[in-house]
Design a protein around this motif. Structure first.
Motif, PDB file in Angstrom:
ATOM      1  N   GLY A   1       0.822  -1.205   0.000  1.00  0.00           N
ATOM      2  CA  GLY A   1       0.000   0.000   0.000  1.00  0.00           C
ATOM      3  C   GLY A   1       0.851   1.249   0.000  1.00  0.00           C
ATOM      4  N   GLN A   2       0.302   2.302  -0.536  1.00  0.00           N
ATOM      5  CA  GLN A   2       1.035   3.557  -0.661  1.00  0.00           C
ATOM      6  C   GLN A   2       1.322   4.169   0.706  1.00  0.00           C
ATOM      7  OE1 GLN A   2      -1.012   6.351  -3.097  1.00  0.00           O
ATOM      8  NE2 GLN A   2       0.701   7.761  -3.202  1.00  0.00           N
ATOM      9  N   ASP A   3       0.379   4.099   1.611  1.00  0.00           N
ATOM     10  CA  ASP A   3       0.580   4.679   2.943  1.00  0.00           C
ATOM     11  C   ASP A   3       1.721   3.996   3.682  1.00  0.00           C
ATOM     12  OD1 ASP A   3      -1.569   6.297   2.439  1.00  0.00           O
ATOM     13  OD2 ASP A   3      -2.990   5.069   3.565  1.00  0.00           O
ATOM     14  N   ASN A   4       1.794   2.689   3.598  1.00  0.00           N
ATOM     15  CA  ASN A   4       2.844   1.962   4.303  1.00  0.00           C
ATOM     16  C   ASN A   4       4.214   2.229   3.695  1.00  0.00           C
ATOM     17  OD1 ASN A   4       0.872   0.949   5.940  1.00  0.00           O
ATOM     18  ND2 ASN A   4       0.754  -1.011   4.912  1.00  0.00           N
ATOM     19  N   ALA A   5       4.279   2.379   2.390  1.00  0.00           N
ATOM     20  CA  ALA A   5       5.558   2.679   1.743  1.00  0.00           C
ATOM     21  C   ALA A   5       6.048   4.063   2.162  1.00  0.00           C
ATOM     22  CB  ALA A   5       5.420   2.586   0.229  1.00  0.00           C
ATOM     23  N   PHE A   6       5.148   5.034   2.213  1.00  0.00           N
ATOM     24  CA  PHE A   6       5.539   6.375   2.637  1.00  0.00           C
ATOM     25  C   PHE A   6       5.905   6.405   4.116  1.00  0.00           C
ATOM     26  CE2 PHE A   6       2.864   8.299  -0.964  1.00  0.00           C
ATOM     27  CZ  PHE A   6       3.964   8.292  -1.816  1.00  0.00           C
ATOM     28  N   THR A   7       5.219   5.618   4.919  1.00  0.00           N
ATOM     29  CA  THR A   7       5.555   5.527   6.337  1.00  0.00           C
ATOM     30  C   THR A   7       6.943   4.946   6.522  1.00  0.00           C
ATOM     31  OG1 THR A   7       3.238   5.258   6.921  1.00  0.00           O
ATOM     32  CG2 THR A   7       4.858   4.513   8.537  1.00  0.00           C
ATOM     33  N   PHE A   8       7.268   3.930   5.733  1.00  0.00           N
ATOM     34  CA  PHE A   8       8.602   3.338   5.793  1.00  0.00           C
ATOM     35  C   PHE A   8       9.665   4.380   5.474  1.00  0.00           C
ATOM     36  CE2 PHE A   8      12.127   1.611   3.331  1.00  0.00           C
ATOM     37  CZ  PHE A   8      12.715   0.810   4.286  1.00  0.00           C
ATOM     38  N   VAL A   9       9.477   5.124   4.391  1.00  0.00           N
ATOM     39  CA  VAL A   9      10.466   6.130   3.985  1.00  0.00           C
ATOM     40  C   VAL A   9      10.579   7.231   5.042  1.00  0.00           C
ATOM     41  CG1 VAL A   9      10.993   7.884   2.257  1.00  0.00           C
ATOM     42  CG2 VAL A   9      10.225   5.632   1.536  1.00  0.00           C
ATOM     43  N   LEU A  10       9.456   7.635   5.619  1.00  0.00           N
ATOM     44  CA  LEU A  10       9.484   8.660   6.657  1.00  0.00           C
ATOM     45  C   LEU A  10      10.290   8.206   7.867  1.00  0.00           C
ATOM     46  CD1 LEU A  10       8.353  11.412   7.676  1.00  0.00           C
ATOM     47  CD2 LEU A  10       6.533  10.078   8.716  1.00  0.00           C
ATOM     48  N   MET A  11      10.022   7.018   8.360  1.00  0.00           N
ATOM     49  CA  MET A  11      10.755   6.508   9.524  1.00  0.00           C
ATOM     50  C   MET A  11      12.229   6.276   9.197  1.00  0.00           C
ATOM     51  SD  MET A  11       8.727   6.448  12.065  1.00  0.00           S
ATOM     52  CE  MET A  11       9.627   5.437  13.217  1.00  0.00           C
ATOM     53  N   TRP A  12      12.486   5.788   7.997  1.00  0.00           N
ATOM     54  CA  TRP A  12      13.851   5.516   7.560  1.00  0.00           C
ATOM     55  C   TRP A  12      14.673   6.800   7.566  1.00  0.00           C
ATOM     56  CZ3 TRP A  12      14.978   3.729   1.863  1.00  0.00           C
ATOM     57  CH2 TRP A  12      16.329   3.407   1.721  1.00  0.00           C
ATOM     58  N   THR A  13      14.171   7.854   6.927  1.00  0.00           N
ATOM     59  CA  THR A  13      14.921   9.104   6.840  1.00  0.00           C
ATOM     60  C   THR A  13      14.999   9.807   8.195  1.00  0.00           C
ATOM     61  OG1 THR A  13      12.917  10.251   6.118  1.00  0.00           O
ATOM     62  CG2 THR A  13      14.405   9.468   4.406  1.00  0.00           C
ATOM     63  N   LEU A  14      13.946   9.731   8.979  1.00  0.00           N
ATOM     64  CA  LEU A  14      13.957  10.363  10.295  1.00  0.00           C
ATOM     65  C   LEU A  14      15.027   9.759  11.187  1.00  0.00           C
ATOM     66  CD1 LEU A  14      12.540  12.263  12.395  1.00  0.00           C
ATOM     67  CD2 LEU A  14      11.238  10.250  13.050  1.00  0.00           C
ATOM     68  N   LEU A  15      15.015   8.455  11.321  1.00  0.00           N
ATOM     69  CA  LEU A  15      15.981   7.812  12.217  1.00  0.00           C
ATOM     70  C   LEU A  15      17.385   7.783  11.634  1.00  0.00           C
ATOM     71  CD1 LEU A  15      13.642   5.173  13.721  1.00  0.00           C
ATOM     72  CD2 LEU A  15      14.885   6.915  14.944  1.00  0.00           C
ATOM     73  N   TYR A  16      17.500   7.764  10.327  1.00  0.00           N
ATOM     74  CA  TYR A  16      18.833   7.870   9.726  1.00  0.00           C
ATOM     75  C   TYR A  16      19.433   9.234  10.055  1.00  0.00           C
ATOM     76  CZ  TYR A  16      22.614   7.624   6.348  1.00  0.00           C
ATOM     77  OH  TYR A  16      23.861   7.590   5.762  1.00  0.00           O
ATOM     78  N   GLY A  17      18.619  10.284   9.954  1.00  0.00           N
ATOM     79  CA  GLY A  17      19.098  11.624  10.275  1.00  0.00           C
ATOM     80  C   GLY A  17      19.425  11.801  11.742  1.00  0.00           C
ATOM     81  N   ILE A  18      18.653  11.209  12.629  1.00  0.00           N
ATOM     82  CA  ILE A  18      18.902  11.346  14.066  1.00  0.00           C
ATOM     83  C   ILE A  18      20.154  10.578  14.483  1.00  0.00           C
ATOM     84  CG2 ILE A  18      18.028  10.697  16.349  1.00  0.00           C
ATOM     85  CD1 ILE A  18      15.228  11.347  15.311  1.00  0.00           C
ATOM     86  N   VAL A  19      20.312   9.363  13.999  1.00  0.00           N
ATOM     87  CA  VAL A  19      21.406   8.509  14.461  1.00  0.00           C
ATOM     88  C   VAL A  19      22.726   8.841  13.758  1.00  0.00           C
ATOM     89  CG1 VAL A  19      22.209   6.116  14.577  1.00  0.00           C
ATOM     90  CG2 VAL A  19      19.844   6.650  15.127  1.00  0.00           C
ATOM     91  N   HIS A  20      22.665   9.129  12.471  1.00  0.00           N
ATOM     92  CA  HIS A  20      23.904   9.274  11.685  1.00  0.00           C
ATOM     93  C   HIS A  20      24.164  10.715  11.277  1.00  0.00           C
ATOM     94  CE1 HIS A  20      24.223   4.938  11.427  1.00  0.00           C
ATOM     95  NE2 HIS A  20      22.934   4.915  11.175  1.00  0.00           N
ATOM     96  N   VAL A  21      23.737  11.674  12.069  1.00  0.00           N
ATOM     97  CA  VAL A  21      23.885  13.077  11.689  1.00  0.00           C
ATOM     98  C   VAL A  21      25.354  13.525  11.711  1.00  0.00           C
ATOM     99  CG1 VAL A  21      23.505  14.061  13.986  1.00  0.00           C
ATOM    100  CG2 VAL A  21      22.879  15.370  11.977  1.00  0.00           C
ATOM    101  N   TYR A  22      26.162  12.991  12.583  1.00  0.00           N
ATOM    102  CA  TYR A  22      27.550  13.426  12.700  1.00  0.00           C
ATOM    103  C   TYR A  22      28.551  12.391  12.194  1.00  0.00           C
ATOM    104  CZ  TYR A  22      25.638  17.170  15.500  1.00  0.00           C
ATOM    105  OH  TYR A  22      24.921  18.255  15.930  1.00  0.00           O
ATOM    106  N   ASP A  23      28.113  11.478  11.362  1.00  0.00           N
ATOM    107  CA  ASP A  23      29.053  10.459  10.837  1.00  0.00           C
ATOM    108  C   ASP A  23      29.950  11.056   9.774  1.00  0.00           C
ATOM    109  OD1 ASP A  23      28.184   8.538  12.495  1.00  0.00           O
ATOM    110  OD2 ASP A  23      26.904   7.529  11.048  1.00  0.00           O
TER     111      ASP A  23
END
Length: 108
Positions: free
Chosen positions: A86-108
């Motif tokens: 479903g489109q909603d689940n795919a967008f939710t995946f991308v949102l969580m992926w980019t959010l947590l990637y930015g929070i965890v790996h911001v200073y790498d």
């Protein structure tokens, strides 16, 4: 009686409510897969591969546990509808992926 009226008679309220719980399960699976991809620092196709694996795994569990191997009794599209993220689940995946990637790996 028109064909739309006959199709509407096949819809049973408790089954619609049960299927909404399955949609919530697929949504949470996409959230956790996105969180895992972001925390692990996956990029490009590796992250989408994780989403594919999570979608197939959750569909397989729903297929065997909830549908008891007969998804045609519970979904109009059968197995294809069960595997479709479903489109909603795919967008939710991308949102969580980019959010947590930015929070965890911001200073790498």
């Amino acid at each position: 009686m028109s064909t739309e009226d006959r199709a509407a008679q096949l819809i049973f309220g408790p089954n619609v409510l049960a299927n909404s719980a399955i949609n919530s399960t697929k949504f949470l699976s996409a959230c956790f897969a996105g969180a895992a991809a972001g925390i692990l620092g996956l990029e490009n196709w590796a992250g989408f591969f994780l989403f594919l694996i999570a979608t197939l795994l959750s569909a397989g569990i729903i297929y065997s546990v909830n549908c008891k191997g007969r998804p045609n009794r519970y979904f109009q599209g059968g197995f294809i509808e069960l595997v479709n993220p479903g489109q909603d689940n795919a967008f939710t995946f991308v949102l969580m992926w980019t959010l947590l990637y930015g929070i965890v790996h911001v200073y790498d």
